[in-house]
Design an enzyme around this catalytic site. Structure first.
Site, PDB file in Angstrom:
ATOM      1  N   ASP A   1      -4.799   2.672  -3.998  1.00  0.00           N
ATOM      2  CA  ASP A   1      -3.345   2.671  -4.070  1.00  0.00           C
ATOM      3  C   ASP A   1      -2.773   1.370  -3.532  1.00  0.00           C
ATOM      4  O   ASP A   1      -1.642   1.320  -3.050  1.00  0.00           O
ATOM      5  CB  ASP A   1      -2.775   3.876  -3.294  1.00  0.00           C
ATOM      6  CG  ASP A   1      -3.210   3.874  -1.829  1.00  0.00           C
ATOM      7  OD1 ASP A   1      -4.104   3.033  -1.491  1.00  0.00           O
ATOM      8  OD2 ASP A   1      -2.693   4.654  -1.046  1.00  0.00           O
TER       9      ASP A   1
ATOM     10  N   ASP B   1       0.871  -1.183   0.000  1.00  0.00           N
ATOM     11  CA  ASP B   1       0.000   0.000   0.000  1.00  0.00           C
ATOM     12  C   ASP B   1       0.907   1.232   0.000  1.00  0.00           C
ATOM     13  O   ASP B   1       1.898   1.303   0.742  1.00  0.00           O
ATOM     14  CB  ASP B   1      -0.887   0.004   1.249  1.00  0.00           C
ATOM     15  CG  ASP B   1      -1.826   1.204   1.282  1.00  0.00           C
ATOM     16  OD1 ASP B   1      -2.878   1.134   0.580  1.00  0.00           O
ATOM     17  OD2 ASP B   1      -1.498   2.166   1.969  1.00  0.00           O
ATOM     18  N   LEU B   2       0.589   2.239  -0.870  1.00  0.00           N
ATOM     19  CA  LEU B   2       1.415   3.450  -0.962  1.00  0.00           C
ATOM     20  C   LEU B   2       1.254   4.284   0.315  1.00  0.00           C
ATOM     21  O   LEU B   2       0.140   4.447   0.823  1.00  0.00           O
ATOM     22  CB  LEU B   2       1.009   4.270  -2.188  1.00  0.00           C
ATOM     23  CG  LEU B   2       1.178   3.557  -3.546  1.00  0.00           C
ATOM     24  CD1 LEU B   2       0.746   4.482  -4.681  1.00  0.00           C
ATOM     25  CD2 LEU B   2       2.615   3.096  -3.759  1.00  0.00           C
TER      26      LEU B   2
END
Length: 670
Positions: free
Chosen positions: A574, A531-532
């Site tokens: 994201d 996950d960003l």
């Protein structure tokens, strides 16, 4: 219909004429056969008449020899007494060999001056009542002196002056003058004076003096001393000959004999039938001449049917009639068959014309349908491998009319190498009956070396007696556009529209396959969930456009960090998921490899992102953005759970990384 009936009647008339001609010919031939039979029967009966005439004449000559022998006896001896004559005659056994003969007599010439002496001499020999008869004076006397056998009838003839009867005298003179036996005309015998009168003849043979010449008639007249004679009853004589005739029956032959050359009733010597009228086809006339005397013989067949067997004639007629009827029946059958055939032919002609019309319409519709559908048609002769391709078939691949040869290889060699085996299998299964229709989708190389998707469909239209396919016809349809649309739909369904990475649906499918593979080969696989960390501030500050550019760049960095066989998917927002397959059977080694990939990804994300500003006022300007990722890693092998469970475990590992301050990697063993 009226014209057809008249035509049939004309043909039937020919059959009737043929029957009439056949019957006429049969009757004519049967009459000819009957006439031939009649002529043969007449010829056969003529032969019988010849043979019987010869037999009668032969009997006369045989008896003439007997008389000549007896005459020679007198000429060879000085005297022949009554006893010697008796012995001689009985030795001849005349009754056995000459039926109808009454005996053998000696007729002596007696000069008038010696008549009394002659009578006394004969009486002295044991004939006490001997005398000449008839009484009266004559220039010369001839008396029957001896006659054997001396029956009561023959005894009545002793002393009879045969020269006194003109009929007998004529025969005696003829015998005397010729030196040969002669026969009398029809007469009555002295022996029959007191009984039933019968027609008879007497044969005379001359006896000449012993030492006198008999070369001329005058010498024979001077030398004559008497005659031997033999009387015959004609009825007994002729009947004995008829009975002795081999192969004939007396009752079947009608014979009338006349003395002389005429056919007068008063001169009738013999008849074995009630009437003397002979007028049938078998009538035969013969003449027998014996030393100047003639007999006329008339023969007829009393029962002609015995001679004429007309069975063959009737059989000929019957066969002819039967054959004529058979020919008539065959002609009628042929006429009926021909008429029916012509009717059928007319109907077939009409049907063919209608079929041609319908076929033409069908071809028009078929051509319209094919051209309207823009399909190409192929016609494959499986035996010869010759194929016919329509113009449209060639146009689909970009070829002209003469660019493609009529061979099946022209089709096969243009199939994409990856599709050839699939097409071969489908075609073989159709030929073997495993498929009801042939239908295959494959790529074919065009003239410009590009490939088009083709839908090929066809059916076998001809098979051999053993069921082997001989001919197949089908169509090719260009489905390239449809395939492109299907690929687009497939892409939209399984890929993220922004990053072009597999979406959550495709991720689940590939994860499912990875689980199955791990169960099969026993190798560990890894699932990375990331996950960003700093994505939301970028979106809030600069808008979704830059956010989208960042996500696209993230996708590129992820794909460059893993193998081509591995899967990189956008899970949502994201969040991204990576599937690493076939690491190792050893768990520690597999964990090291998985961490190596995760580290590579982590390092790629530490690099800044240079993102262009999209508005016109900022054209040419870029911003630099730093965005790390929290990464969770799990290993799985022979996993019995679902894909969602694995994703959940990886997601938990990722949250552990975030909990440690983000930009971290957490490996969790399950």
């Amino acid at each position: 219909m009226v014209k057809s009936n008249l035509f049939v009647q004309k043909k039937t008339l020919k059959a009737w004429l043929t029957l009439a001609i056949g019957l006429l010919i049969s009757v004519g031939v049967s009459f000819y056969v009957k006439e031939h039979i009649r002529q043969n029967a007449v010829k056969h009966f003529s032969f019988i008449a010849d043979q019987l005439s010869f037999k009668i004449e032969e009997r006369l000559h045989e008896y003439a020899l007997v008389l000549k022998s007896a005459s020679s006896l007198f000429r060879a001896s000085d005297t022949i007494d009554r006893d010697e004559w008796n012995v001689y005659v009985h030795s001849l056994r005349l009754d056995n060999y000459f039926p109808g003969n009454l005996g053998l007599a000696y007729n002596q010439i007696i000069p008038p001056e010696k008549l009394t002496e002659h009578i006394e001499t004969i009486r002295a020999q044991g004939v006490p009542h001997y005398t000449l008869k008839p009484e009266g004076k004559r220039d010369v006397y001839t008396s029957i002196v001896y006659i054997e056998p001396l029956s009561p009838q023959n005894a009545n003839a002793l002393g009879y002056d045969t020269y006194s009867d003109p009929i007998r005298k004529a025969a005696m003179d003829r015998a005397r003058d010729s030196g040969e036996p002669a026969i009398t005309g029809k007469l009555e015998l002295v022996q029959d004076a007191f009984g039933q009168k019968q027609a008879a003849i007497i044969m005379y043979a001359p006896i000449y003096a012993k030492h006198l010449s008999t070369k001329t008639v005058e010498e024979r007249k001077r030398a004559i001393v008497g005659w031997t004679s033999g009387p015959y009853r004609m009825d007994s004589l002729i009947r004995s000959i008829l009975v002795q005739w081999e192969g004939s029956h007396e009752s079947a032959i009608k014979l009338c004999m006349f003395d002389g050359v005429g056919e007068h009733l008063e001169s009738l010597l013999f008849s074995n039938h009630d009437t003397t009228q002979i007028a049938s086809d078998f009538k035969q006339k013969r003449t027998i001449t014996f030393n100047g005397h003639h007999w006329t013989l008339l023969f007829d067949n009393i029962n002609p049917s015995l001679e004429m067997n007309t069975t063959l004639a009737w059989a000929t007629l019957s066969v002819g009639v039967v054959l004529s009827l058979l020919i008539f029946a065959v002609l009628l059958a042929v006429i009926n068959t021909q008429t029916n055939a012509e009717r059928i032919a007319e109907k077939l002609t009409s049907d063919i014309k209608e079929s041609k019309r319908l076929l033409k319409e069908s071809e028009f519709r078929w051509k319209f349908a094919i051209e309207g559908s823009r399909d190409g048609v192929w016609d494959w002769n499986i035996q010869t491998n010759v194929s016919y391709y329509t113009t449209r078939w060639k146009e689909i691949l970009g070829y002209g009319e003469n660019d493609i040869l009529p061979r099946h290889e022209e089709w096969e060699k243009r199939i994409h190498p990856e599709d050839r085996e699939k097409v071969r299998i489908i075609l073989a299964e159709y030929f073997e009956g495993k498929r009801t229709v042939y239908e295959a989708e494959f790529r074919m190389r065009c003239k410009d070396n590009q490939y088009k998707w083709i839908l090929s469909r066809g059916i076998v239209v001809e098979r051999s007696g053993e069921g082997n396919p001989l001919r197949m016809i089908g169509t090719h349809t260009d489905i390239s556009e449809r395939k492109m649309m299907e690929e687009e739909v497939h892409h939209l369904a399984f890929y993220d529209a922004l990053t072009q990475l597999p979406n959550r649906r495709l991720l689940h499918e590939r994860l499912k396959n990875a689980i199955s593979t791990s169960k099969r080969n026993g190798l560990y696989h890894a699932l990375i969930f990331l996950d960003l960390d700093n994505f939301k501030p970028l979106n809030d500050a600069n808008g979704h456009t830059l956010g989208d550019l960042l996500l696209i760049e993230v996708a590129q960095r992820l794909k460059s960090s893993v193998r081509e066989v591995d899967t990189v998917a956008r899970f949502g927002g994201d969040e991204f998921v990576v599937i690493i397959t076939d690491l190792s059977r050893d768990k520690i080694e597999a964990a090291e490899k998985a961490m190596g990939v995760a580290t590579k990804i982590h390092h790629a994300f530490t690099q800044p992102y240079i993102l262009p500003l999209g508005e016109e006022i900022f054209e040419g300007l870029e911003i630099e953005h730093h965005c790390t990722a929290s990464i969770g890693v799990i290993l799985f092998s022979d996993h019995e759970g679902s894909e969602d469970e694995l994703i959940k475990w990886a997601d938990n590992a990722m949250y552990q990384a975030k909990a440690k301050g983000r930009n971290q990697i957490v490996l969790e063993l399950v």
